[in-house]
Design an enzyme around this catalytic site. Structure first.
Site, PDB file in Angstrom:
ATOM      1  N   LYS A  24      -3.446 -16.295   8.079  1.00  0.00           N
ATOM      2  CA  LYS A  24      -2.717 -15.476   9.057  1.00  0.00           C
ATOM      3  C   LYS A  24      -2.059 -16.296  10.168  1.00  0.00           C
ATOM      4  O   LYS A  24      -0.994 -16.852   9.967  1.00  0.00           O
ATOM      5  CB  LYS A  24      -3.641 -14.410   9.634  1.00  0.00           C
ATOM      6  CG  LYS A  24      -3.887 -13.272   8.644  1.00  0.00           C
ATOM      7  CD  LYS A  24      -4.387 -12.039   9.354  1.00  0.00           C
ATOM      8  CE  LYS A  24      -4.748 -10.929   8.403  1.00  0.00           C
ATOM      9  NZ  LYS A  24      -3.624 -10.077   8.057  1.00  0.00           N
ATOM     10  N   TYR A  47     -13.570  -6.609   4.573  1.00  0.00           N
ATOM     11  CA  TYR A  47     -12.291  -6.738   3.863  1.00  0.00           C
ATOM     12  C   TYR A  47     -11.988  -8.230   3.704  1.00  0.00           C
ATOM     13  O   TYR A  47     -12.072  -8.985   4.674  1.00  0.00           O
ATOM     14  CB  TYR A  47     -11.140  -6.055   4.632  1.00  0.00           C
ATOM     15  CG  TYR A  47      -9.827  -6.277   3.934  1.00  0.00           C
ATOM     16  CD1 TYR A  47      -9.446  -5.469   2.870  1.00  0.00           C
ATOM     17  CD2 TYR A  47      -8.996  -7.342   4.284  1.00  0.00           C
ATOM     18  CE1 TYR A  47      -8.262  -5.707   2.178  1.00  0.00           C
ATOM     19  CE2 TYR A  47      -7.812  -7.585   3.596  1.00  0.00           C
ATOM     20  CZ  TYR A  47      -7.461  -6.767   2.549  1.00  0.00           C
ATOM     21  OH  TYR A  47      -6.298  -7.013   1.862  1.00  0.00           O
ATOM     22  N   ASP A  71     -15.169 -15.685   6.624  1.00  0.00           N
ATOM     23  CA  ASP A  71     -13.752 -15.377   6.475  1.00  0.00           C
ATOM     24  C   ASP A  71     -13.183 -15.145   7.871  1.00  0.00           C
ATOM     25  O   ASP A  71     -13.388 -14.083   8.461  1.00  0.00           O
ATOM     26  CB  ASP A  71     -13.610 -14.126   5.593  1.00  0.00           C
ATOM     27  CG  ASP A  71     -12.175 -13.625   5.490  1.00  0.00           C
ATOM     28  OD1 ASP A  71     -11.314 -14.116   6.244  1.00  0.00           O
ATOM     29  OD2 ASP A  71     -11.930 -12.720   4.668  1.00  0.00           O
ATOM     30  N   TYR A  78       0.831  -1.209   0.000  1.00  0.00           N
ATOM     31  CA  TYR A  78       0.000   0.000   0.000  1.00  0.00           C
ATOM     32  C   TYR A  78       0.870   1.265   0.000  1.00  0.00           C
ATOM     33  O   TYR A  78       0.628   2.184   0.780  1.00  0.00           O
ATOM     34  CB  TYR A  78      -0.956   0.001   1.195  1.00  0.00           C
ATOM     35  CG  TYR A  78      -1.754  -1.282   1.326  1.00  0.00           C
ATOM     36  CD1 TYR A  78      -2.721  -1.605   0.381  1.00  0.00           C
ATOM     37  CD2 TYR A  78      -1.522  -2.174   2.365  1.00  0.00           C
ATOM     38  CE1 TYR A  78      -3.437  -2.777   0.481  1.00  0.00           C
ATOM     39  CE2 TYR A  78      -2.236  -3.360   2.463  1.00  0.00           C
ATOM     40  CZ  TYR A  78      -3.195  -3.651   1.518  1.00  0.00           C
ATOM     41  OH  TYR A  78      -3.895  -4.809   1.617  1.00  0.00           O
TER      42      TYR A  78
HETATM   43  N1  PMP Z   1      -9.525 -11.693   4.869  1.00  0.00           N
HETATM   44  C1  PMP Z   1      -9.323 -11.015   6.022  1.00  0.00           C
HETATM   45  C2  PMP Z   1     -10.445 -10.922   7.004  1.00  0.00           C
HETATM   46  C3  PMP Z   1      -8.089 -10.405   6.275  1.00  0.00           C
HETATM   47  O1  PMP Z   1      -7.922  -9.702   7.404  1.00  0.00           O
HETATM   48  C4  PMP Z   1      -7.053 -10.533   5.323  1.00  0.00           C
HETATM   49  C5  PMP Z   1      -5.695  -9.898   5.531  1.00  0.00           C
HETATM   50  N2  PMP Z   1      -5.655  -8.751   6.289  1.00  0.00           N
HETATM   51  C6  PMP Z   1      -7.299 -11.272   4.156  1.00  0.00           C
HETATM   52  C7  PMP Z   1      -8.545 -11.831   3.957  1.00  0.00           C
HETATM   53  C8  PMP Z   1      -6.240 -11.440   3.093  1.00  0.00           C
HETATM   54  O2  PMP Z   1      -5.229 -12.271   3.545  1.00  0.00           O
HETATM   55  P1  PMP Z   1      -3.779 -12.212   2.867  1.00  0.00           P
HETATM   56  O3  PMP Z   1      -3.233 -10.857   3.175  1.00  0.00           O
HETATM   57  O4  PMP Z   1      -3.024 -13.324   3.556  1.00  0.00           O
HETATM   58  O5  PMP Z   1      -3.958 -12.458   1.415  1.00  0.00           O
END
Ligand code: PMP
Length: 431
Positions: free
Chosen positions: A281, A151, A252, A23
């Site tokens: 994560k 997100y 998610d 970013y």
């Molecule tokens: N979904 C959520 C809820 C997230 O917080 C994130 C990463 N911040 C992602 C998807 C994307 O994961 P990555 O950065 O490992 O691609």
């Protein structure tokens, strides 16, 4: 010039020349801080300073850094095999990790598809939903419903279900799939969800269910879209709506999984089972990149018995053995500890430590849930001003927008957490 200073200067200069950061413009507007090692909850900078890490490397390093148990798992797996292709082959670490994930997650989730990042696990979930309906003779069901302020990642499919205003839709508008969006629930974490919170999505599903494949949400905590905590009751009502309209439900839990909200998975606050679940994560304790998409038997069977006869995805590093072995070690380490009590302690201390910020005129809200502490300001922060202020105070906090927040490693002791929350309140007060 000392060796430390010259290493610091060299790394910064060469980084500016060649490295593109997340970013960011290149070279980035603000300073980037060279880290040469990390141990426990501390990052060691190239100039010899140490920072208490309040971000757990974007919410992943739940056990802290350089942990002997995770190190051993990596070393033992490395001695056997660091990687092997997953098409037509399998290996003990992938099998054991899949078993563990199936055991930990809701009963109906029985199949595990590994991938290499959270965003890709979301792509996989979206593709599974679409292939499922195609195989069910409902090929029109291809659209997704997502929540505003949500997100889900930075790849195209994932971006298409991120908040259309704060996400990147304005940049990639014509290329992104057009999805449906509904307002995020208004009911807070401790509240029941009023029927008014369900009206918009209920109307949408009534009108368009024939073209809707799935609803995707971050259960209970909307993370990168605004650190918004909402009513678990919403998820129960959402499950019922999805069932009524023959729409799949995707959770998610990439940010919330593995204890962050005080439960192993945030869905446990609501006791709701999704059809598809994305994990990532902290799956490997922040050691390496790995994600997983879990689904129920119904989805697996329908796709497998379809005309296509296969689920059409297969990343090169799918099921990477080093990552799987580390994930097993991280999960077993978590389970071997009184992690609920630890998160509860972190929560009490975050609540107490951040509450003085409530009185500040710059502050709109202070909220905590599990090992998440958030100070929301009235105005967006200026990163180039605020970032060095935290480093000066010996802590690593990386705010975004109006949010100054922490998601510390679960291993952080009382003294370090006090230093962290004091620094957060003092920096915000000085703005
Ligand atoms: N979904 C959520 C809820 C997230 O917080 C994130 C990463 N911040 C992602 C998807 C994307 O994961 P990555 O950065 O490992 O691609």
């Amino acid at each position: 010039m000392s060796d430390d200073t010259s290493l610091w200067n060299d790394l910064q200069a060469q980084d500016r020349e060649h490295v593109w950061h997340p970013y960011s413009a290149t070279p980035p507007g603000g300073e980037v801080f060279p880290v040469v090692s990390a141990n426990g909850v501390r990052l060691s900078l190239a100039d010899g300073r140490e920072l208490i890490d309040g971000m757990a490397s974007w919410w992943c390093a739940i056990h802290g850094y350089n942990h002997p148990v995770l190190n051993r798992a990596v070393e033992e797996q490395l001695a056997k095999m660091s990687h092997v292709m997953f098409g037509g082959l399998t290996h003990p670490a992938a099998v054991k990790l899949a078993q563990l994930l199936v055991k930990l997650t809701p009963e109906s989730l029985s199949k595990v598809f590994f991938s290499d990042s959270g965003s890709v696990s979301v792509e996989v979930a979206l593709k599974m939903a679409i292939q499922f309906w195609q195989a069910s003779d409902k090929p029109r069901k291809q659209k997704m419903v997502a929540l505003r302020s949500g997100y889900h990642g930075d790849t195209f499919g994932a971006m298409s279900v991120c908040d259309p205003v704060t996400g990147m839709h304005h940049l990639f508008g014509d290329v992104l799939n057009r999805q449906y969006f509904v307002s995020a629930p208004t009911a807070g974490f401790h509240q029941d969800c009023p029927d008014t919170d369900m009206e918009e999505i209920s109307d949408l599903l009534t009108a368009h269910h024939e073209e809707i494949a799935a609803v995707i949400v971050e259960p209970v905590v909307q993370g990168a879209g605004g650190m918004h905590f909402y009513s678990p009751d919403y998820l129960r009502k959402l499950r019922a709506l999805c069932d009524a309209f023959d729409v799949l439900l995707i959770f998610d839990e990439i940010a919330t999984g593995f204890g962050r909200t005080g439960k192993m998975f945030a869905l446990e606050h609501a006791n709701v089972e999704p059809d598809l679940l994305c994990l990532g994560k902290s799956l490997t304790g922040g050691y390496m990149t790995l994600a997983a998409t879990l689904c129920n038997d119904r989805i697996a069977e329908v796709i497998s018995n379809s005309e296509a006869g296969a689920f059409m995805h297969g990343p090169t590093f799918m099921g990477n053995p080093l990552a799987c072995a580390t994930a097993i070690a991280s999960i077993e380490l978590l389970l071997s500890q009184p992690w609920q009590r630890r998160i509860q302690r972190l929560n009490l201390q975050l609540e107490e430590g951040l509450s003085p910020a409530r009185k500040l005129p710059q502050v709109a809200d202070v909220r905590t849930l599990g090992a998440i502490g958030v100070i929301e300001l009235h105005e967006a922060v200026d990163m180039q001003t605020i970032q060095p202020m935290f480093v000066e105070k010996g802590v690593w906090i990386r705010p975004f927008g109006k949010l100054v927040y922490t998601m510390p490693p679960y291993t952080m002791n009382e003294k370090d957490l006090a230093t962290l929350t004091t620094a957060m309140v003092e920096v915000v007060a000085s703005l």
